[in-house]
Design a protein around this motif. Structure first.
Motif, PDB file in Angstrom:
ATOM      1  N   LEU A  95       9.681 -37.299  37.398  1.00 58.67           N
ATOM      2  CA  LEU A  95       9.533 -37.254  38.850  1.00 58.67           C
ATOM      3  C   LEU A  95       9.686 -35.829  39.367  1.00 58.67           C
ATOM      4  CD1 LEU A  95       9.195 -38.738  41.520  1.00 58.67           C
ATOM      5  CD2 LEU A  95      11.646 -39.237  41.491  1.00 58.67           C
ATOM      6  N   GLU A 154       9.315 -45.010  36.447  1.00 56.99           N
ATOM      7  CA  GLU A 154      10.516 -45.241  37.249  1.00 56.99           C
ATOM      8  C   GLU A 154      10.866 -46.725  37.301  1.00 56.99           C
ATOM      9  OE1 GLU A 154      12.632 -43.098  38.518  1.00 56.99           O
ATOM     10  OE2 GLU A 154      11.465 -41.452  37.689  1.00 56.99           O
ATOM     11  N   LEU A 198      18.080 -38.286  38.517  1.00 56.05           N
ATOM     12  CA  LEU A 198      16.639 -38.472  38.689  1.00 56.05           C
ATOM     13  C   LEU A 198      15.906 -38.057  37.418  1.00 56.05           C
ATOM     14  CD1 LEU A 198      16.260 -37.081  42.317  1.00 56.05           C
ATOM     15  CD2 LEU A 198      16.120 -39.479  41.611  1.00 56.05           C
ATOM     16  N   SER A 199      14.774 -38.667  37.180  1.00 49.84           N
ATOM     17  CA  SER A 199      14.052 -38.416  35.932  1.00 49.84           C
ATOM     18  C   SER A 199      13.359 -37.061  35.972  1.00 49.84           C
ATOM     19  CB  SER A 199      13.017 -39.511  35.686  1.00 49.84           C
ATOM     20  OG  SER A 199      11.931 -39.384  36.581  1.00 49.84           O
ATOM     21  N   ARG A 231      12.660 -47.363  34.115  1.00 57.19           N
ATOM     22  CA  ARG A 231      14.013 -46.795  34.166  1.00 57.19           C
ATOM     23  C   ARG A 231      14.925 -47.660  35.039  1.00 57.19           C
ATOM     24  NH1 ARG A 231      15.290 -42.407  36.402  1.00 57.19           N
ATOM     25  NH2 ARG A 231      16.760 -41.580  34.886  1.00 57.19           N
ATOM     26  N   THR A 269       3.907 -42.361  37.120  1.00 52.49           N
ATOM     27  CA  THR A 269       5.309 -42.084  37.409  1.00 52.49           C
ATOM     28  C   THR A 269       5.997 -43.317  37.968  1.00 52.49           C
ATOM     29  OG1 THR A 269       4.719 -39.782  37.900  1.00 52.49           O
ATOM     30  CG2 THR A 269       6.882 -40.529  38.637  1.00 52.49           C
ATOM     31  N   TYR A 270       5.298 -44.071  38.800  1.00 51.40           N
ATOM     32  CA  TYR A 270       5.865 -45.313  39.345  1.00 51.40           C
ATOM     33  C   TYR A 270       6.194 -46.286  38.209  1.00 51.40           C
ATOM     34  CZ  TYR A 270       6.518 -49.299  42.466  1.00 51.40           C
ATOM     35  OH  TYR A 270       7.060 -50.363  43.141  1.00 51.40           O
ATOM     36  N   PRO A 312      13.765 -43.827  44.305  1.00 49.47           N
ATOM     37  CA  PRO A 312      12.497 -43.303  43.773  1.00 49.47           C
ATOM     38  C   PRO A 312      11.320 -44.250  43.927  1.00 49.47           C
ATOM     39  CG  PRO A 312      14.281 -42.742  42.289  1.00 49.47           C
ATOM     40  CD  PRO A 312      14.873 -43.649  43.334  1.00 49.47           C
ATOM     41  N   LEU A 313      11.529 -45.544  43.674  1.00 48.21           N
ATOM     42  CA  LEU A 313      10.406 -46.484  43.752  1.00 48.21           C
ATOM     43  C   LEU A 313       9.886 -46.615  45.184  1.00 48.21           C
ATOM     44  CD1 LEU A 313      11.457 -49.335  41.287  1.00 48.21           C
ATOM     45  CD2 LEU A 313       9.667 -47.624  40.998  1.00 48.21           C
TER      46      LEU A 313
END
Length: 338
Positions: free
Chosen positions: A203, A236, A199-200, A239, A232-233, A79-80
């Motif tokens: 996202l 994540e 996944l969140s 997380r 969101t970044y 994700p990142l």
């Protein structure tokens, strides 16, 4: 849909032969547009000219594979990493959309981005980019890549605007996260959590908003999308840190006398998440693997219970003696004065 060469070079490269018609007009329009633009993610156009029946461009050479090639080898991306690339693309879209009049790219897809060795994305192929016309209802000619083009662009239901480019960026982010190549479809994209529940929801909601069929319900500007991507970044990133801590705790040797307790714990949604999703996800759950506290032995508890009253009694006795000494001192002082 491109007039310019797919691979850019600092040397002179041939383009399409002169036709005196629409191809020449599009080539000149792209060249004049590139001459106006100055952004780190857009290759600089140094010159263009016609010679021996062909048009030529002189553009910066960009080393590296296209994002499409990179995704074929490495997707799905973490994700990142995916959000990092989306932030870069959204930044250049924000620059294009802030021009006067706004520049609509109209052909955003992984094949039109080159990934440099330093991890930077460069946007190429402005062949079908156009200026937004306030009074126009539909595009004059319909262009677009199946799967990436917005419904209003691909089916000609309205003029492409800034929200059309943001739809394409949402599709690219979906592809980077899910690893699934988009195809022409009339139904919305599947949630990225359908194949990867880890996944969140933040996202997933971000991608869902960006790729809505009706442009009225998408992000209304690249700036708004950029801010949502940044939040969101950060989420994540938090997380990912929590996952690393959880893995590190699980890898530690555990004392048999202090077994870890794993339980579900309700956590209020973070303010950043509410701003990104509009409160679409109310509550999330996390795993608490904090080792249980060691309870003292019963005998120790009894000793502590016996010691506590004794300390209280001694303190009271000391206070009483101190008061008695003060009173005796005062009495002696009065006696000698009289």
């Amino acid at each position: 849909g491109s007039i310019a060469p797919e691979y850019l070079s600092e040397y002179i490269l041939p383009a399409l032969p002169i036709s005196g018609g629409s191809h020449t007009d599009r080539f000149l329009r792209e060249s004049l547009l590139l001459l106006r633009l100055r952004h780190p993610a857009i290759p600089a156009l140094h010159d263009y000219f016609f010679e021996d029946g062909c048009w030529y461009l002189v553009i910066d050479y960009i080393a590296g594979p296209t994002l499409a090639t990179y995704l074929r080898q490495h997707a799905p991306l973490p994700p990142l990493e995916a959000l990092n690339y989306a932030l870069q693309l959204c930044d250049v879209l924000d620059y294009l959309h802030r021009q006067t009049p706004p520049v609509i790219f109209r052909n955003l897809k992984p094949a039109n981005s080159i990934l440099t060795p330093g991890g930077r994305l460069m946007l190429i192929d402005f062949g079908i980019a156009r200026y937004f016309k306030e009074e126009q209802v539909n595009d004059t000619i319909h262009f677009g890549s199946p799967g990436y083009a917005s419904p209003e662009q691909y089916y000609g239901t309205g003029q492409t605007d800034v929200r059309s480019d943001l739809f394409s960026l949402g599709v690219i982010l979906h592809e980077m996260i899910s690893g699934q190549h988009p195809i022409e479809r009339s139904q919305p994209l599947e949630s990225v959590r359908q194949n990867n529940p880890a996944l969140s929801p933040v996202l997933s909601a971000l991608i869902m908003i960006a790729t809505r069929a009706d442009p009225r319900y998408r992000f209304q500007s690249a700036h708004a999308f950029l801010r949502a991507l940044e939040r969101t970044y950060a989420i994540e990133e938090r997380r990912a840190y929590q996952q690393r801590v959880h893995i590190a705790r699980a890898a530690r040797p555990v004392d048999t006398g202090a077994r870890p307790v794993v339980q579900l714990k309700e956590i209020p949604q973070h303010n950043d998440e509410k701003q990104v999703t509009g409160g679409l996800t109310r509550v999330k759950f996390a795993v608490d693997s904090t080792p249980a506290l060691e309870l003292p032995e019963p005998a120790a508890c009894e000793v502590r219970q016996e010691v506590a009253p004794m300390k209280q009694y001694m303190m009271q006795l000391c206070i009483a003696l101190a008061l008695l000494l003060v009173l005796l001192g005062l009495a002696a002082l009065l006696y000698f004065q009289t």
